[in-house]
Each structure stands twice: as structure tokens, then as C-alpha cells.
Design a protein around this motif. Structure first.
Motif, PDB file in Angstrom:
ATOM      1  N   TYR A   1       0.805  -1.107  -0.097  1.00  0.00           N
ATOM      2  CA  TYR A   1      -0.018   0.078  -0.198  1.00  0.00           C
ATOM      3  C   TYR A   1       1.012   1.411  -0.133  1.00  0.00           C
ATOM      4  O   TYR A   1       1.952   1.193   0.549  1.00  0.00           O
ATOM      5  CB  TYR A   1      -0.840   0.047   1.249  1.00  0.00           C
ATOM      6  CG  TYR A   1      -1.953  -0.915   1.216  1.00  0.00           C
ATOM      7  CD1 TYR A   1      -3.214  -0.768   0.588  1.00  0.00           C
ATOM      8  CD2 TYR A   1      -1.923  -2.066   1.802  1.00  0.00           C
ATOM      9  CE1 TYR A   1      -4.200  -1.645   0.413  1.00  0.00           C
ATOM     10  CE2 TYR A   1      -2.807  -3.388   1.742  1.00  0.00           C
ATOM     11  CZ  TYR A   1      -4.210  -2.662   1.211  1.00  0.00           C
ATOM     12  OH  TYR A   1      -5.131  -3.656   0.818  1.00  0.00           O
TER      13      TYR A   1
ATOM     14  N   VAL B   1      -8.678   4.127 -11.304  1.00  0.00           N
ATOM     15  CA  VAL B   1      -8.910   2.766 -10.447  1.00  0.00           C
ATOM     16  C   VAL B   1      -7.618   1.822 -10.896  1.00  0.00           C
ATOM     17  O   VAL B   1      -6.964   1.256  -9.732  1.00  0.00           O
ATOM     18  CB  VAL B   1     -10.143   1.876 -10.476  1.00  0.00           C
ATOM     19  CG1 VAL B   1      -9.921   0.673  -9.737  1.00  0.00           C
ATOM     20  CG2 VAL B   1     -11.244   2.902 -10.237  1.00  0.00           C
ATOM     21  N   TYR B   2      -7.155   1.681 -12.164  1.00  0.00           N
ATOM     22  CA  TYR B   2      -6.286   0.873 -12.219  1.00  0.00           C
ATOM     23  C   TYR B   2      -4.951   1.584 -13.423  1.00  0.00           C
ATOM     24  O   TYR B   2      -5.494   2.403 -14.054  1.00  0.00           O
ATOM     25  CB  TYR B   2      -6.549  -0.460 -13.322  1.00  0.00           C
ATOM     26  CG  TYR B   2      -5.522  -1.235 -13.967  1.00  0.00           C
ATOM     27  CD1 TYR B   2      -4.919  -2.125 -13.142  1.00  0.00           C
ATOM     28  CD2 TYR B   2      -5.139  -0.927 -15.178  1.00  0.00           C
ATOM     29  CE1 TYR B   2      -3.686  -2.908 -13.944  1.00  0.00           C
ATOM     30  CE2 TYR B   2      -3.988  -1.685 -15.727  1.00  0.00           C
ATOM     31  CZ  TYR B   2      -3.449  -2.564 -14.965  1.00  0.00           C
ATOM     32  OH  TYR B   2      -2.315  -3.193 -15.413  1.00  0.00           O
TER      33      TYR B   2
ATOM     34  N   TYR C   1      -3.980  -0.862  -8.256  1.00  0.00           N
ATOM     35  CA  TYR C   1      -5.247  -1.110  -8.421  1.00  0.00           C
ATOM     36  C   TYR C   1      -6.074  -1.202  -6.960  1.00  0.00           C
ATOM     37  O   TYR C   1      -5.339  -1.532  -6.078  1.00  0.00           O
ATOM     38  CB  TYR C   1      -5.615  -2.735  -8.901  1.00  0.00           C
ATOM     39  CG  TYR C   1      -6.961  -3.000  -9.382  1.00  0.00           C
ATOM     40  CD1 TYR C   1      -7.706  -2.495 -10.146  1.00  0.00           C
ATOM     41  CD2 TYR C   1      -7.629  -3.714  -8.163  1.00  0.00           C
ATOM     42  CE1 TYR C   1      -9.308  -2.660 -10.393  1.00  0.00           C
ATOM     43  CE2 TYR C   1      -8.742  -4.252  -8.355  1.00  0.00           C
ATOM     44  CZ  TYR C   1      -9.659  -3.514  -9.477  1.00  0.00           C
ATOM     45  OH  TYR C   1     -11.020  -3.815  -9.852  1.00  0.00           O
ATOM     46  N   GLU C   2      -6.789  -0.281  -7.022  1.00  0.00           N
ATOM     47  CA  GLU C   2      -7.580   0.143  -5.900  1.00  0.00           C
ATOM     48  C   GLU C   2      -6.754   0.260  -4.604  1.00  0.00           C
ATOM     49  O   GLU C   2      -6.964  -0.149  -3.515  1.00  0.00           O
ATOM     50  CB  GLU C   2      -8.808  -0.955  -5.508  1.00  0.00           C
ATOM     51  CG  GLU C   2      -9.671  -0.895  -6.602  1.00  0.00           C
ATOM     52  CD  GLU C   2     -10.727  -1.892  -6.284  1.00  0.00           C
ATOM     53  OE1 GLU C   2     -10.634  -3.145  -5.651  1.00  0.00           O
ATOM     54  OE2 GLU C   2     -12.044  -1.949  -6.775  1.00  0.00           O
TER      55      GLU C   2
END
Length: 103
Positions: free
Chosen positions: A6, A59-60, A86-87
């Protein structure tokens, strides 16, 4: 090698950045890579599709780059990295081109 992580990024004002730099020396210690130069070469399509898409905050998104840690020499390891997000999760696929010339 593949991994995921993350990422969280913060925007700092110039004043906050100065305060942060002043407060870090007593809390952080330079590691073995602290003085290395990182050289990166990013690839894109002729019409700059990857960077334009990335700036839209989809988002991607993905990036392709060559990277060396330290000045690149003929015998240096060079890494090809495919970075996908992604996300909010970042995935990286990293391949080493140890001691090979990349043109």
C-alpha cells in the motif's frame, strides 16, 4: 520477484517540509543505500498514453521502467519493473538484467 504494498502520499507545505526535515535527524538513521543514486528510465507509448492515464487517477494504472541503484555500468544489475496499481494496492514485477547491456 513480485510483491504488493500500500502506498500513502502526503502533500506538505514548504513550512511543514522544513519542520519535518529538522525533526528527522534524531529519529532516523541512514542505511546502506542512503547515498546511492537511483537511475530510472520510464517507458510510454508514442502518444504518452501511460502518463496521461496515470494523471487522470484511474482505479487501475501501470508503469514500465528500467532502474539501477547507483550509476549504471556495463556490469551493474539493471532491473525491469512493471508497476501496477489497482484500488490503492501497488503490485510490482521485477526482473534483473544482471551485467547485460540494455539498449
Amino acid at each position: 520477484m513480485t510483491f504488493q504494498r500500500y502506498e500513502t502520499k502526503y502533500m506538505l507545505s514548504p513550512i511543514m517540509a522544513r519542520k519535518l526535515r529538522k525533526s528527522l535527524p534524531g529519529h532516523l538513521q541512514m542505511d546502506e543505500y542512503g547515498l546511492d543514486t537511483i537511475c530510472s528510465l520510464y517507458y510510454d507509448t508514442p502518444d504518452h498514453q501511460l502518463i496521461r492515464r496515470s494523471l487522470e487517477k484511474p482505479v487501475y494504472k501501470e508503469k514500465l521502467r528500467l532502474r539501477s541503484y547507483g550509476p549504471a555500468k556495463e556490469t551493474s544489475p539493471i532491473y525491469v519493473e512493471l508497476k501496477k496499481k489497482y484500488e490503492g494496492i501497488v503490485y510490482k514485477l521485477i526482473c534483473s538484467l544482471l551485467g547485460r547491456q540494455v539498449k
